[in-house]
Write a protein that holds these residues in place. Structure first.
Motif, mmCIF file in Angstrom:
data_model
loop_
_atom_site.group_PDB
_atom_site.id
_atom_site.type_symbol
_atom_site.label_atom_id
_atom_site.label_comp_id
_atom_site.label_asym_id
_atom_site.label_seq_id
_atom_site.Cartn_x
_atom_site.Cartn_y
_atom_site.Cartn_z
ATOM 1 N N ALA A 130 42.233 49.806 39.804
ATOM 2 C CA ALA A 130 42.729 48.565 40.414
ATOM 3 C C ALA A 130 41.629 47.514 40.465
ATOM 4 O O ALA A 130 41.872 46.327 40.191
ATOM 5 C CB ALA A 130 43.261 48.858 41.814
ATOM 6 N N LEU A 131 40.405 47.933 40.822
ATOM 7 C CA LEU A 131 39.279 46.999 40.828
ATOM 8 C C LEU A 131 39.014 46.466 39.428
ATOM 9 O O LEU A 131 38.772 45.268 39.237
ATOM 10 C CB LEU A 131 38.034 47.699 41.381
ATOM 11 C CG LEU A 131 36.723 46.907 41.326
ATOM 12 C CD1 LEU A 131 36.828 45.620 42.134
ATOM 13 C CD2 LEU A 131 35.561 47.765 41.821
ATOM 14 N N TRP A 132 39.066 47.353 38.439
ATOM 15 C CA TRP A 132 38.846 46.934 37.045
ATOM 16 C C TRP A 132 39.907 45.931 36.615
ATOM 17 O O TRP A 132 39.599 44.924 35.964
ATOM 18 C CB TRP A 132 38.871 48.175 36.154
ATOM 19 C CG TRP A 132 38.420 47.943 34.745
ATOM 20 C CD1 TRP A 132 37.176 48.112 34.239
ATOM 21 C CD2 TRP A 132 39.229 47.492 33.648
ATOM 22 N NE1 TRP A 132 37.146 47.806 32.915
ATOM 23 C CE2 TRP A 132 38.400 47.410 32.525
ATOM 24 C CE3 TRP A 132 40.564 47.145 33.519
ATOM 25 C CZ2 TRP A 132 38.859 47.011 31.282
ATOM 26 C CZ3 TRP A 132 41.033 46.735 32.279
ATOM 27 C CH2 TRP A 132 40.192 46.678 31.179
ATOM 28 N N THR A 222 32.266 48.659 43.754
ATOM 29 C CA THR A 222 32.229 48.473 45.200
ATOM 30 C C THR A 222 32.856 47.128 45.564
ATOM 31 O O THR A 222 33.182 46.301 44.700
ATOM 32 C CB THR A 222 30.782 48.503 45.713
ATOM 33 O OG1 THR A 222 30.056 47.400 45.129
ATOM 34 C CG2 THR A 222 30.096 49.809 45.329
ATOM 35 N N MET A 223 32.974 46.903 46.864
ATOM 36 C CA MET A 223 33.490 45.621 47.339
ATOM 37 C C MET A 223 32.526 44.480 47.003
ATOM 38 O O MET A 223 32.945 43.341 46.851
ATOM 39 C CB MET A 223 33.735 45.679 48.842
ATOM 40 C CG MET A 223 34.887 46.590 49.252
ATOM 41 S SD MET A 223 36.444 46.151 48.429
ATOM 42 C CE MET A 223 36.721 44.508 49.092
ATOM 43 N N ALA A 224 31.242 44.790 46.907
ATOM 44 C CA ALA A 224 30.282 43.762 46.495
ATOM 45 C C ALA A 224 30.583 43.284 45.079
ATOM 46 O O ALA A 224 30.489 42.078 44.785
ATOM 47 C CB ALA A 224 28.858 44.313 46.585
ATOM 48 N N ALA A 230 35.154 37.679 42.325
ATOM 49 C CA ALA A 230 36.001 36.645 42.924
ATOM 50 C C ALA A 230 35.257 35.316 43.016
ATOM 51 O O ALA A 230 35.821 34.250 42.728
ATOM 52 C CB ALA A 230 36.462 37.099 44.307
ATOM 53 N N GLY A 231 33.990 35.360 43.402
ATOM 54 C CA GLY A 231 33.212 34.131 43.493
ATOM 55 C C GLY A 231 33.014 33.466 42.148
ATOM 56 O O GLY A 231 33.195 32.249 42.006
#
Length: 253
Positions: A130-132, A222-224, A230-231
């Motif tokens: 999902a992150l990918w 990771t969330m980082a 996102a940034g």
């Protein structure tokens, strides 16, 4: 203005679906799975990891190509059919048409990102897949925004596609170029090359940090990483949209 943006975005997505991009996406996904399986059979050592990494790379390239090519060709077709002049003549700001186009390409990008995420969830941890996929979505948004900006400026398909491909390859390899530029040599030529690669790294998005294969193979996402993606996506999509708006408003139709 919001209604106009929504209508144009919806029309852009419908245009993509009418051009049978869903069939193309299905064919690309099946082709990527088949090619990755074939290479897994040819290269049995570390086959599962190799298969997952190859599948991820092929899905990323397929999604990027599909979104970038559609963004360019759809806009060139609008110029050829004089639809741009018609839309500009309507009682809406020019920004409504451009933002609607960008939003439509963004909606289209959801399809390859979702398909890639679902396929990779079978071969890697679902959270990492999902992150990918979310990272791939940000990458596709940046590519679509750059493709729209190039097409508004160049107004021809071939140079716009070449510029978009060059931008993507540079953004994907800029970190490697930067490392190579800072070689062991300390002469004037080496310093000039290092300064040039540093300037490129400052200007271009870090797409090499998007949709990384090690997230799928080793679960290191990771969330980082999600925050960085996102940034970068927000900054570069906003910057490219602003450049496209500037170019659009300076034109005389």
């Amino acid at each position: 203005m919001g209604t106009a943006i929504l209508a144009i975005a919806t029309g852009t997505l419908k245009e993509a679906l009418r051009s049978r991009l869903l069939w193309l996406l299905a064919a690309l996904a099946l082709g990527a799975v088949g090619l990755a399986g074939f290479l897994q059979a040819v290269l049995p050592a570390g086959s599962r990891a190799t298969n997952t990494a190859l599948l991820a790379a092929l899905l990323r390239l397929a999604g990027t190509g599909m979104v970038g090519i559609f963004a360019v060709t759809a806009l060139v077709r609008e110029y050829g059919d004089k639809q741009v002049e018609l839309m500009i003549a309507l009682p809406y700001p020019r920004a409504a048409w451009l933002l609607g186009r960008l939003a439509g390409c963004g909606l289209l990008a959801l399809l390859p990102a979702a398909v890639a995420g679902m396929l990779l969830a079978f071969a890697s941890p679902p959270a990492q897949a999902a992150l990918w996929a979310a990272s791939l979505l940000g990458e596709l948004w940046i590519v679509a925004a750059f493709a729209v900006f190039c097409t508004l400026t160049l107004q021809h398909a071939l140079p716009s596609l070449c510029a978009t491909a060059g931008f993507y390859l540079l953004a994907r390899s800029v970190t490697a170029l930067q490392v190579a530029g800072h070689g062991t040599g300390g002469d004037a030529g080496q310093r000039v090359i290092a300064a040039g690669t540093d300037a490129l790294a400052l200007l271009l998005p870090r797409l090499d940090a998007f949709a990384r294969s090690e997230w799928l193979l080793y679960g290191t996402g990771t969330m980082a990483d999600a925050g960085f993606v996102a940034g970068q996506s927000a900054i570069y999509v906003a910057l490219l949209a602003a450049c496209a708006l500037f170019d659009l408003y300076r034109k005389e139709f």
